[in-house]
Design a protein around this motif. Structure first.
Motif, mmCIF file in Angstrom:
data_model
loop_
_atom_site.group_PDB
_atom_site.id
_atom_site.type_symbol
_atom_site.label_atom_id
_atom_site.label_comp_id
_atom_site.label_asym_id
_atom_site.label_seq_id
_atom_site.Cartn_x
_atom_site.Cartn_y
_atom_site.Cartn_z
ATOM 1 N N TRP A 145 46.711 23.717 28.283
ATOM 2 C CA TRP A 145 46.758 24.593 29.446
ATOM 3 C C TRP A 145 47.460 25.908 29.126
ATOM 4 O O TRP A 145 48.206 26.022 28.150
ATOM 5 N N PHE A 146 47.171 26.910 29.955
ATOM 6 C CA PHE A 146 47.850 28.205 29.863
ATOM 7 C C PHE A 146 48.167 28.677 31.271
ATOM 8 O O PHE A 146 47.690 28.105 32.269
ATOM 9 N N VAL A 147 48.984 29.700 31.353
ATOM 10 C CA VAL A 147 49.346 30.285 32.649
ATOM 11 C C VAL A 147 48.767 31.692 32.705
ATOM 12 O O VAL A 147 48.984 32.502 31.795
ATOM 13 N N THR A 148 48.020 31.982 33.753
ATOM 14 C CA THR A 148 47.427 33.313 33.896
ATOM 15 C C THR A 148 48.498 34.353 34.180
ATOM 16 O O THR A 148 49.641 34.015 34.513
ATOM 17 N N SER A 149 48.132 35.627 34.053
ATOM 18 C CA SER A 149 49.075 36.710 34.347
ATOM 19 C C SER A 149 49.536 36.661 35.799
ATOM 20 O O SER A 149 50.601 37.172 36.148
ATOM 21 N N GLY A 150 48.742 35.978 36.650
ATOM 22 C CA GLY A 150 49.122 35.814 38.049
ATOM 23 C C GLY A 150 49.942 34.570 38.311
ATOM 24 O O GLY A 150 50.242 34.248 39.466
ATOM 25 N N GLY A 151 50.303 33.853 37.249
ATOM 26 C CA GLY A 151 51.154 32.682 37.388
ATOM 27 C C GLY A 151 50.424 31.394 37.717
ATOM 28 O O GLY A 151 51.044 30.400 38.101
ATOM 29 N N ARG A 152 49.109 31.340 37.533
ATOM 30 C CA ARG A 152 48.322 30.168 37.856
ATOM 31 C C ARG A 152 48.101 29.317 36.603
ATOM 32 O O ARG A 152 47.687 29.839 35.568
ATOM 33 N N LYS A 153 48.365 28.015 36.701
ATOM 34 C CA LYS A 153 48.173 27.107 35.575
ATOM 35 C C LYS A 153 46.709 26.702 35.482
ATOM 36 O O LYS A 153 46.103 26.313 36.483
ATOM 37 N N VAL A 154 46.155 26.796 34.283
ATOM 38 C CA VAL A 154 44.750 26.455 34.068
ATOM 39 C C VAL A 154 44.644 25.527 32.859
ATOM 40 O O VAL A 154 45.100 25.865 31.764
ATOM 41 N N LYS A 155 44.022 24.361 33.065
ATOM 42 C CA LYS A 155 43.744 23.468 31.946
ATOM 43 C C LYS A 155 42.427 23.876 31.292
ATOM 44 O O LYS A 155 41.503 24.319 31.972
ATOM 45 N N VAL A 156 42.360 23.705 29.970
ATOM 46 C CA VAL A 156 41.132 24.006 29.233
ATOM 47 C C VAL A 156 40.641 22.727 28.575
ATOM 48 O O VAL A 156 41.335 22.133 27.749
ATOM 49 N N LEU A 157 39.448 22.293 28.950
ATOM 50 C CA LEU A 157 38.880 21.046 28.425
ATOM 51 C C LEU A 157 38.012 21.273 27.194
ATOM 52 O O LEU A 157 37.859 20.374 26.366
ATOM 53 N N ALA A 158 37.422 22.474 27.088
ATOM 54 C CA ALA A 158 36.568 22.773 25.940
ATOM 55 C C ALA A 158 36.516 24.276 25.725
ATOM 56 O O ALA A 158 36.521 25.062 26.681
ATOM 57 N N CYS A 159 36.488 24.683 24.462
ATOM 58 C CA CYS A 159 36.388 26.109 24.128
ATOM 59 C C CYS A 159 35.696 26.244 22.779
ATOM 60 O O CYS A 159 35.445 25.257 22.084
ATOM 61 N N ARG A 160 35.422 27.490 22.415
ATOM 62 C CA ARG A 160 34.741 27.760 21.145
ATOM 63 C C ARG A 160 35.319 29.035 20.553
ATOM 64 O O ARG A 160 35.570 30.007 21.265
ATOM 65 N N VAL A 161 35.552 29.026 19.243
ATOM 66 C CA VAL A 161 36.097 30.211 18.567
ATOM 67 C C VAL A 161 35.015 31.283 18.460
ATOM 68 O O VAL A 161 33.849 30.977 18.141
ATOM 69 N N ARG A 162 35.413 32.530 18.700
ATOM 70 C CA ARG A 162 34.491 33.660 18.601
ATOM 71 C C ARG A 162 35.069 34.731 17.674
ATOM 72 O O ARG A 162 36.277 34.943 17.625
ATOM 73 N N GLU A 163 34.191 35.382 16.928
ATOM 74 C CA GLU A 163 34.602 36.440 15.995
ATOM 75 C C GLU A 163 34.709 37.778 16.729
ATOM 76 O O GLU A 163 33.920 38.687 16.510
ATOM 77 N N LYS A 164 35.666 37.848 17.634
ATOM 78 C CA LYS A 164 35.913 39.083 18.375
ATOM 79 C C LYS A 164 37.407 39.378 18.341
ATOM 80 O O LYS A 164 38.213 38.488 18.052
ATOM 81 N N THR A 165 37.784 40.603 18.639
ATOM 82 C CA THR A 165 39.194 40.982 18.600
ATOM 83 C C THR A 165 39.558 41.793 19.843
ATOM 84 O O THR A 165 38.698 42.387 20.504
ATOM 85 N N GLY A 166 40.858 41.804 20.116
ATOM 86 C CA GLY A 166 41.377 42.564 21.243
ATOM 87 C C GLY A 166 42.833 42.204 21.459
ATOM 88 O O GLY A 166 43.394 41.360 20.741
ATOM 89 N N ALA A 167 43.453 42.841 22.430
ATOM 90 C CA ALA A 167 44.844 42.517 22.746
ATOM 91 C C ALA A 167 44.923 41.095 23.286
ATOM 92 O O ALA A 167 44.072 40.685 24.087
ATOM 93 N N PRO A 168 45.910 40.294 22.872
ATOM 94 C CA PRO A 168 46.006 38.906 23.322
ATOM 95 C C PRO A 168 45.955 38.796 24.846
ATOM 96 O O PRO A 168 46.703 39.475 25.557
ATOM 97 N N GLY A 169 45.048 37.959 25.328
ATOM 98 C CA GLY A 169 44.887 37.767 26.762
ATOM 99 C C GLY A 169 43.852 38.654 27.408
ATOM 100 O O GLY A 169 43.503 38.460 28.580
ATOM 101 N N ALA A 170 43.319 39.632 26.656
ATOM 102 C CA ALA A 170 42.328 40.554 27.213
ATOM 103 C C ALA A 170 40.986 39.861 27.392
ATOM 104 O O ALA A 170 40.537 39.106 26.514
#
Length: 305
Positions: free
Chosen positions: A234-259
């Protein structure tokens, strides 16, 4: 062989069923006590107790074995071997000395790597390409005994801990049954563990499951896989909301962390690389795909999650 089996959860029940199917004489089963489960706290027996009862095997559920209270009963049972699979109680030297062939333990890692209670999860959390199953001759230490047999198991790059656990359970049950004749015949050569190479696999907690967008995409991906099904990364959004992540995939993209790099599919920049959020559970909500989550928050490219 005359066997006393000691175990508690699903993996132990699968191994116990394999022993029955192999025609082994299971004269008694030891397991942990029944526990309240669910919102209604219904007292529920461990999976091993249910399996043993279906075969008419006597079941014992002492609080501990360390006080010597079960020594007399175990001696009367006269087992040739005690088989332990995820029992949850420490066997003292007095118990270890009872069976003719001692006590063996099935551990779901390639010992001495990942000693402890969560070896499958830590193999995934650390991004390992393989793990395995070890049959170990038990001694007084924690997962420190000589290894009698082992088998490697490859880990898929998208595989979760739950999926891997199902596969190593099947491998472990089979390997256990294949190893018993060699134990009885004295045909196995115990291999001492390299204690200097030992690593720990401590129990997971809900707090451990948190990740941050400053982490690398590879780390987050492994965390999501390794914490699935429990406790769920899980992570916490910039608005303070807790979100669980059940599945994700790595992507070859870049940017500021959290963008937010894209909303369809929802792709978020990490400390290195990016991840596409495939399945999430916002606090207080049901599971949904990343695009639906982004739509609900009205996210757009360039926002910070």
């Amino acid at each position: 062989m005359r066997i006393v089996f000691m175990g508690t959860p699903d993996i132990a029940a699968a191994c116990l069923e394999a022993l029955y199917a192999a025609g082994q004489e299971v004269c008694a089963v030891y397991t942990r006590r029944d526990k309240p489960v669910g919102r209604k706290q219904v007292l529920t027996p461990p999976p091993v107790k249910t399996a043993a009862a279906a075969h008419g095997t006597p079941v014992f559920q002492p609080r501990t074995l360390r006080d010597g209270g079960e020594d007399e009963r175990l001696r009367a049972l006269a087992p040739d071997l005690i088989v332990v699979v995820a029992y949850g109680c420490i066997l003292p030297p007095s118990v270890l000395a009872i069976p003719k062939y001692g006590c063996v333990n099935l551990h779901v890692s390639l010992l001495p790597k990942y000693r402890g209670s969560a070896p499958v999860q830590w193999a995934v959390l650390n991004g390992d390409a393989e793990t395995g199953v070890s049959i170990m001759q038990m001694d007084a230490g924690l997962d420190t005994g000589d290894v009698l047999a082992c088998e490697k198991v490859a880990i898929g790059p998208e595989e979760t801990s739950g999926e891997l656990f199902d596969r190593v359970t099947a491998v472990g049950a089979r390997l256990l049954c294949e190893t018993l004749p060699g134990i009885e015949a004295g045909a196995l050569t115990p291999a001492p563990q390299d204690h200097a190479a030992a690593t720990a696999a401590p129990m997971l907690t809900k707090e451990m499951a948190e990740f941050r967008w400053t982490d690398t995409a590879a780390h987050i991906h492994n965390w999501v896989r390794g914490m699935n099904p429990w406790p769920a990364a899980w992570f916490v959004t910039s608005g303070g909301r807790k979100v669980k992540v059940l599945a994700c995939r790595v992507r070859e993209k870049t940017g500021a962390p959290g963008a937010v790099l894209d909303v369809k599919p929802l792709t978020v920049a990490c400390g290195e690389g990016a991840v596409e959020l495939l399945r999430v559970v916002p606090e207080g909500s049901k599971p949904m795909d990343g695009a639906a989550f982004a739509a609900g928050l009205r996210l757009k490219t360039g926002d910070t999650l």
